[in-house]
Motif scaffolding. Sequence first.
Motif, PDB file in Angstrom:
ATOM      1  N   THR A 201     -45.400  72.662  30.303  1.00 30.86           N
ATOM      2  CA  THR A 201     -46.361  71.778  31.040  1.00 30.86           C
ATOM      3  C   THR A 201     -46.791  70.680  31.224  1.00 30.86           C
ATOM      4  OG1 THR A 201     -47.643  71.279  28.293  1.00 30.86           O
ATOM      5  CG2 THR A 201     -47.794  73.772  29.515  1.00 30.86           C
ATOM      6  N   GLY A 202     -45.389  69.520  30.115  1.00 30.59           N
ATOM      7  CA  GLY A 202     -46.381  67.894  30.549  1.00 30.59           C
ATOM      8  C   GLY A 202     -46.869  67.632  29.254  1.00 30.59           C
ATOM      9  N   LYS A 203     -47.241  68.570  28.748  1.00 35.63           N
ATOM     10  CA  LYS A 203     -48.747  68.172  27.732  1.00 35.63           C
ATOM     11  C   LYS A 203     -47.791  67.797  26.256  1.00 35.63           C
ATOM     12  CE  LYS A 203     -52.344  70.851  29.419  1.00 35.63           C
ATOM     13  NZ  LYS A 203     -53.473  72.108  29.070  1.00 35.63           N
ATOM     14  N   ALA A 204     -46.704  68.377  25.816  1.00 36.74           N
ATOM     15  CA  ALA A 204     -45.765  67.792  24.455  1.00 36.74           C
ATOM     16  C   ALA A 204     -45.940  66.024  24.644  1.00 36.74           C
ATOM     17  CB  ALA A 204     -44.521  68.447  24.738  1.00 36.74           C
ATOM     18  N   ARG A 205     -45.330  65.445  23.179  1.00 36.14           N
ATOM     19  CA  ARG A 205     -45.994  64.021  22.954  1.00 36.14           C
ATOM     20  C   ARG A 205     -44.631  63.564  22.801  1.00 36.14           C
ATOM     21  NH1 ARG A 205     -50.463  62.375  24.116  1.00 36.14           N
ATOM     22  NH2 ARG A 205     -50.892  60.377  23.267  1.00 36.14           N
ATOM     23  N   ALA A 241     -48.600  61.219  26.626  1.00 31.35           N
ATOM     24  CA  ALA A 241     -47.626  63.071  26.842  1.00 31.35           C
ATOM     25  C   ALA A 241     -46.348  62.983  27.854  1.00 31.35           C
ATOM     26  CB  ALA A 241     -49.038  63.739  27.844  1.00 31.35           C
ATOM     27  N   LEU A 243     -45.415  63.573  30.576  1.00 34.15           N
ATOM     28  CA  LEU A 243     -46.324  63.716  32.226  1.00 34.15           C
ATOM     29  C   LEU A 243     -46.695  62.061  31.824  1.00 34.15           C
ATOM     30  CD1 LEU A 243     -47.712  64.800  34.571  1.00 34.15           C
ATOM     31  CD2 LEU A 243     -49.632  64.938  34.030  1.00 34.15           C
ATOM     32  N   HIS A 261     -44.995  72.245  37.800  1.00 40.42           N
ATOM     33  CA  HIS A 261     -44.741  72.689  36.161  1.00 40.42           C
ATOM     34  C   HIS A 261     -43.541  74.317  36.075  1.00 40.42           C
ATOM     35  CE1 HIS A 261     -47.044  69.342  34.444  1.00 40.42           C
ATOM     36  NE2 HIS A 261     -47.853  69.560  35.246  1.00 40.42           N
ATOM     37  N   GLU A 267     -39.712  73.387  25.657  1.00 42.58           N
ATOM     38  CA  GLU A 267     -40.031  71.943  25.489  1.00 42.58           C
ATOM     39  C   GLU A 267     -39.841  70.979  24.583  1.00 42.58           C
ATOM     40  OE1 GLU A 267     -44.237  71.320  28.110  1.00 42.58           O
ATOM     41  OE2 GLU A 267     -45.007  72.785  26.674  1.00 42.58           O
ATOM     42  N   ALA A 270     -43.884  69.948  19.818  1.00 42.56           N
ATOM     43  CA  ALA A 270     -45.333  69.588  19.684  1.00 42.56           C
ATOM     44  C   ALA A 270     -45.292  68.352  20.037  1.00 42.56           C
ATOM     45  CB  ALA A 270     -46.784  70.520  20.088  1.00 42.56           C
ATOM     46  N   GLN A 271     -45.213  67.758  19.487  1.00 39.61           N
ATOM     47  CA  GLN A 271     -44.744  65.976  19.144  1.00 39.61           C
ATOM     48  C   GLN A 271     -44.140  65.092  18.286  1.00 39.61           C
ATOM     49  OE1 GLN A 271     -48.696  65.111  17.226  1.00 39.61           O
ATOM     50  NE2 GLN A 271     -49.137  63.205  18.160  1.00 39.61           N
TER      51      GLN A 271
END
Length: 307
Positions: A201-205, A241, A243, A261, A267, A270-271
């Motif tokens: 998603t590109g949302k992982a930080r 992120a 992204l 995506h 991914e 997540a962080q």
Amino acid sequence: MRILITGGQGMVGRNFIEHAAAKDHEILAPASSELDLRDAHAVGCYLKEYSPDVVVHAAGRVGGIQANMHHPVAFLVENLDMGRNIVLASRHAGVKRLLNLGSSCMYPRNVANPLREEMVLSGELEPTNEGYALAKIMTARLCDYIGREDASFQFKTLIPCNIYGRHDKFDPKHSHMVPAVIHKIHQAKVGSADTVEIWGTGKARREFMYAGDLADCMWRALAHFDTLPSMLNVGLGTDLAVLGYYQAVARVVGYSGSFVHDLTKPEGMAQKLVSVEKLEQWGWRATTSLDDGIARTYQFYLEGLKA
């Protein structure tokens, strides 16, 4: 000082050697062809012959998600052998100070961010790089155990966040995210591609620090070893992120296309943001901005294409 740095031909090692402080010391930086860290006997003989004042262990088999997933045996065994051999050989040779580089992969996957040093071994590791993480944890613990048995040995561990910079690897099969993104977006620019693919998603930080800043922290550690904690995070204390990194690289490279995506790809965590509370209390902070670091790294990449 006479300083032995393992991994002197790698990104972290080369940035360490390029640092202004290096000119005041004798640096031993054998290539793997000169010293195979997986060979315990060879490592012991090297330490006995050269008798360094301090050892910096920056060597390792490294790679991104793809490499870790495809070669878990090598990432566990080779990194464990290298760490074990250099640490035990240093103790046997009477080297009193060793600076070991760990990794933020050492932290559990499901603990609250920011990641504090005491969280190591407090939960399940991220499966995509578990082998590498286990090897790094065991080497750090070995350093700690040696100091517990004999306080005259100060074997300490820095835990950097993700690193990128000059002398990085840009081949997507072996690279970490930022150099891989630089390569992908440059290729898209010169090929006039309309889109660039992002895994997930590109949302992982993620937290990425410029390698020159890590080198600066390493040199400060050697100069202030007595005040250095036995285990210390080295990072920015802020993340972005995935992204956002793609957008930053596109901005620096001058790419104006869009991103798509692939949601079938992993991914990772997540962080993964390290706490810099102890680092700042110790008196150090990174100074290179993201755009400046990417620009320096991209320039190095372009120079490599011309070579």
